[in-house]
Design a protein around this motif. Structure first.
Motif, PDB file in Angstrom:
ATOM      1  N   THR A  87      95.563   0.686  -9.873  1.00 18.08           N
ATOM      2  CA  THR A  87      95.995  -0.474  -9.093  1.00 18.08           C
ATOM      3  C   THR A  87      94.783  -1.158  -8.475  1.00 18.08           C
ATOM      4  O   THR A  87      93.861  -0.496  -7.993  1.00 18.08           O
ATOM      5  CB  THR A  87      96.970  -0.036  -7.976  1.00 18.08           C
ATOM      6  N   HIS A  88      94.811  -2.461  -8.471  1.00 19.84           N
ATOM      7  CA  HIS A  88      93.766  -3.285  -7.849  1.00 19.84           C
ATOM      8  C   HIS A  88      94.263  -3.661  -6.449  1.00 19.84           C
ATOM      9  O   HIS A  88      95.287  -4.322  -6.303  1.00 19.84           O
ATOM     10  CB  HIS A  88      93.559  -4.541  -8.707  1.00 19.84           C
ATOM     11  N   VAL A  89      93.541  -3.216  -5.412  1.00 25.59           N
ATOM     12  CA  VAL A  89      93.918  -3.466  -4.019  1.00 25.59           C
ATOM     13  C   VAL A  89      92.771  -4.229  -3.364  1.00 25.59           C
ATOM     14  O   VAL A  89      91.620  -3.793  -3.413  1.00 25.59           O
ATOM     15  CB  VAL A  89      94.180  -2.151  -3.256  1.00 25.59           C
ATOM     16  N   VAL A  90      93.095  -5.369  -2.747  1.00 29.91           N
ATOM     17  CA  VAL A  90      92.083  -6.199  -2.106  1.00 29.91           C
ATOM     18  C   VAL A  90      92.578  -6.608  -0.727  1.00 29.91           C
ATOM     19  O   VAL A  90      93.721  -7.054  -0.570  1.00 29.91           O
ATOM     20  CB  VAL A  90      91.771  -7.463  -2.943  1.00 29.91           C
ATOM     21  N   PHE A  91      91.696  -6.455   0.269  1.00 23.70           N
ATOM     22  CA  PHE A  91      91.958  -6.919   1.632  1.00 23.70           C
ATOM     23  C   PHE A  91      90.874  -7.909   2.008  1.00 23.70           C
ATOM     24  O   PHE A  91      89.685  -7.618   1.852  1.00 23.70           O
ATOM     25  CB  PHE A  91      91.936  -5.737   2.613  1.00 23.70           C
ATOM     26  N   THR A  92      91.271  -9.101   2.484  1.00 22.84           N
ATOM     27  CA  THR A  92      90.297 -10.085   2.934  1.00 22.84           C
ATOM     28  C   THR A  92      90.534 -10.430   4.401  1.00 22.84           C
ATOM     29  O   THR A  92      91.678 -10.452   4.864  1.00 22.84           O
ATOM     30  CB  THR A  92      90.356 -11.390   2.104  1.00 22.84           C
ATOM     31  N   HIS A  93      89.428 -10.678   5.098  1.00 26.98           N
ATOM     32  CA  HIS A  93      89.483 -11.185   6.470  1.00 26.98           C
ATOM     33  C   HIS A  93      88.558 -12.394   6.522  1.00 26.98           C
ATOM     34  O   HIS A  93      87.356 -12.281   6.265  1.00 26.98           O
ATOM     35  CB  HIS A  93      89.021 -10.136   7.478  1.00 26.98           C
ATOM     36  N   ALA A  94      89.125 -13.574   6.816  1.00 27.48           N
ATOM     37  CA  ALA A  94      88.359 -14.821   6.874  1.00 27.48           C
ATOM     38  C   ALA A  94      87.886 -15.084   8.303  1.00 27.48           C
ATOM     39  O   ALA A  94      88.461 -14.553   9.260  1.00 27.48           O
ATOM     40  CB  ALA A  94      89.222 -15.981   6.383  1.00 27.48           C
ATOM     41  N   PRO A  95      86.850 -15.912   8.477  1.00 23.56           N
ATOM     42  CA  PRO A  95      86.338 -16.208   9.818  1.00 23.56           C
ATOM     43  C   PRO A  95      87.388 -16.760  10.783  1.00 23.56           C
ATOM     44  O   PRO A  95      87.291 -16.549  11.989  1.00 23.56           O
ATOM     45  CB  PRO A  95      85.238 -17.239   9.569  1.00 23.56           C
ATOM     46  N   ASP A  96      88.408 -17.449  10.267  1.00 14.56           N
ATOM     47  CA  ASP A  96      89.453 -17.988  11.144  1.00 14.56           C
ATOM     48  C   ASP A  96      90.512 -16.950  11.507  1.00 14.56           C
ATOM     49  O   ASP A  96      91.475 -17.246  12.194  1.00 14.56           O
ATOM     50  CB  ASP A  96      90.113 -19.215  10.519  1.00 14.56           C
ATOM     51  N   ALA A 151      85.341 -13.636   2.680  1.00  8.30           N
ATOM     52  CA  ALA A 151      86.694 -13.477   2.147  1.00  8.30           C
ATOM     53  C   ALA A 151      86.750 -14.120   0.770  1.00  8.30           C
ATOM     54  O   ALA A 151      86.503 -15.320   0.630  1.00  8.30           O
ATOM     55  CB  ALA A 151      87.710 -14.125   3.081  1.00  8.30           C
ATOM     56  N   LEU A 152      87.029 -13.329  -0.246  1.00 11.12           N
ATOM     57  CA  LEU A 152      87.198 -13.897  -1.577  1.00 11.12           C
ATOM     58  C   LEU A 152      88.401 -14.836  -1.581  1.00 11.12           C
ATOM     59  O   LEU A 152      89.377 -14.612  -0.855  1.00 11.12           O
ATOM     60  CB  LEU A 152      87.413 -12.799  -2.624  1.00 11.12           C
ATOM     61  N   THR A 153      88.346 -15.850  -2.414  1.00  6.15           N
ATOM     62  CA  THR A 153      89.480 -16.756  -2.562  1.00  6.15           C
ATOM     63  C   THR A 153      90.546 -16.105  -3.441  1.00  6.15           C
ATOM     64  O   THR A 153      90.275 -15.132  -4.164  1.00  6.15           O
ATOM     65  CB  THR A 153      89.043 -18.080  -3.210  1.00  6.15           C
ATOM     66  N   GLU A 154      91.722 -16.680  -3.425  1.00  7.98           N
ATOM     67  CA  GLU A 154      92.799 -16.177  -4.271  1.00  7.98           C
ATOM     68  C   GLU A 154      92.386 -16.222  -5.747  1.00  7.98           C
ATOM     69  O   GLU A 154      92.654 -15.285  -6.502  1.00  7.98           O
ATOM     70  CB  GLU A 154      94.059 -17.009  -4.047  1.00  7.98           C
ATOM     71  N   GLN A 155      91.700 -17.279  -6.139  1.00  4.05           N
ATOM     72  CA  GLN A 155      91.254 -17.423  -7.532  1.00  4.05           C
ATOM     73  C   GLN A 155      90.233 -16.333  -7.880  1.00  4.05           C
ATOM     74  O   GLN A 155      90.257 -15.791  -9.000  1.00  4.05           O
ATOM     75  CB  GLN A 155      90.656 -18.812  -7.773  1.00  4.05           C
ATOM     76  N   GLU A 156      89.335 -16.012  -6.962  1.00  8.69           N
ATOM     77  CA  GLU A 156      88.353 -14.961  -7.218  1.00  8.69           C
ATOM     78  C   GLU A 156      89.015 -13.593  -7.330  1.00  8.69           C
ATOM     79  O   GLU A 156      88.629 -12.772  -8.171  1.00  8.69           O
ATOM     80  CB  GLU A 156      87.293 -14.951  -6.117  1.00  8.69           C
ATOM     81  N   VAL A 157      90.019 -13.340  -6.501  1.00  8.18           N
ATOM     82  CA  VAL A 157      90.749 -12.064  -6.585  1.00  8.18           C
ATOM     83  C   VAL A 157      91.465 -11.971  -7.928  1.00  8.18           C
ATOM     84  O   VAL A 157      91.420 -10.925  -8.595  1.00  8.18           O
ATOM     85  CB  VAL A 157      91.733 -11.908  -5.396  1.00  8.18           C
ATOM     86  N   GLU A 158      92.125 -13.047  -8.335  1.00  4.93           N
ATOM     87  CA  GLU A 158      92.807 -13.078  -9.642  1.00  4.93           C
ATOM     88  C   GLU A 158      91.814 -12.842 -10.775  1.00  4.93           C
ATOM     89  O   GLU A 158      92.103 -12.096 -11.717  1.00  4.93           O
ATOM     90  CB  GLU A 158      93.513 -14.416  -9.848  1.00  4.93           C
ATOM     91  N   GLN A 159      90.657 -13.485 -10.682  1.00  3.44           N
ATOM     92  CA  GLN A 159      89.611 -13.319 -11.706  1.00  3.44           C
ATOM     93  C   GLN A 159      89.165 -11.869 -11.781  1.00  3.44           C
ATOM     94  O   GLN A 159      89.029 -11.300 -12.876  1.00  3.44           O
ATOM     95  CB  GLN A 159      88.429 -14.215 -11.386  1.00  3.44           C
ATOM     96  N   ASN A 160      88.913 -11.244 -10.629  1.00  2.57           N
ATOM     97  CA  ASN A 160      88.472  -9.848 -10.607  1.00  2.57           C
ATOM     98  C   ASN A 160      89.548  -8.925 -11.160  1.00  2.57           C
ATOM     99  O   ASN A 160      89.236  -7.943 -11.838  1.00  2.57           O
ATOM    100  CB  ASN A 160      88.062  -9.421  -9.201  1.00  2.57           C
TER     101      ASN A 160
END
Length: 165
Positions: A87-96, A151-160
């Motif tokens: 499974t690919h699990v990604v957690f992002t935290h953006a500056p905002d 924070a990776l973008t949604e497109q970058e997560v999909e790409q990875n």
């Protein structure tokens, strides 16, 4: 075996990060006091800068901000996202403060956490599959762990996800 100072410096300067992991859990039962630690920057079970973990059938993430030394509240993926397969699990935290948890390239949860990294500890080590003193072991296969200072973008997560581990 020491402080993860470079990691600390880059993430704290940006107040942003991504934790990315390709994992295959060997159990869907918590092995210690949940969440079991996949990757954490911490000095024990109650003080951390960040965490990606597993709580039985859900994935969990924490990100420390002012006023809370353990990164609480823990955010959890939706019901039964952890399974005994790769499974690919990604957690992002953006500056905002926007936080997103992705499972297999798809947004699973979006939330927000106020505050920054001013209380982060530069002396904490990077810990994989447990805590420094033990007792929070994660059991399974780790195929990839990546930590980014943004924070990776949604497109970058999909790409990875499409590329694979």
């Amino acid at each position: 075996a020491g402080a993860a100072t470079k990691l600390f410096s880059e993430i704290a300067a940006n107040n942003a990060m991504t934790l990315e992991a390709w994992v295959r859990p060997s159990t869907l039962v918590a092995t210690g006091t949940p969440p079991d630690r996949i990757v954490s920057m911490s000095n024990g079970s109650s003080n951390r800068n960040f965490l990606l973990g597993q709580d039985a059938t859900e994935y969990a993430a924490r990100y420390r901000t002012e006023g809370e030394n353990n990164g609480n509240p823990t955010i959890y993926s939706t019901v039964a996202t952890a399974r005994l397969e790769l499974t690919h699990v990604v957690f992002t935290h953006a500056p905002d403060g926007t936080e997103v948890l992705y499972i297999d390239g798809v947004q699973n949860l979006t939330t927000s956490r106020a505050g920054g990294t001013t209380t982060w500890e530069s002396t904490y080590p990077l810990v994989i599959a447990n805590e420094v003193a033990g007792g929070r072991e994660w059991l399974g296969e780790l195929h990839l762990i990546a930590i980014y200072d943004r924070a990776l973008t949604e497109q970058e997560v999909e790409q990875n996800f499409d590329v694979g581990p």
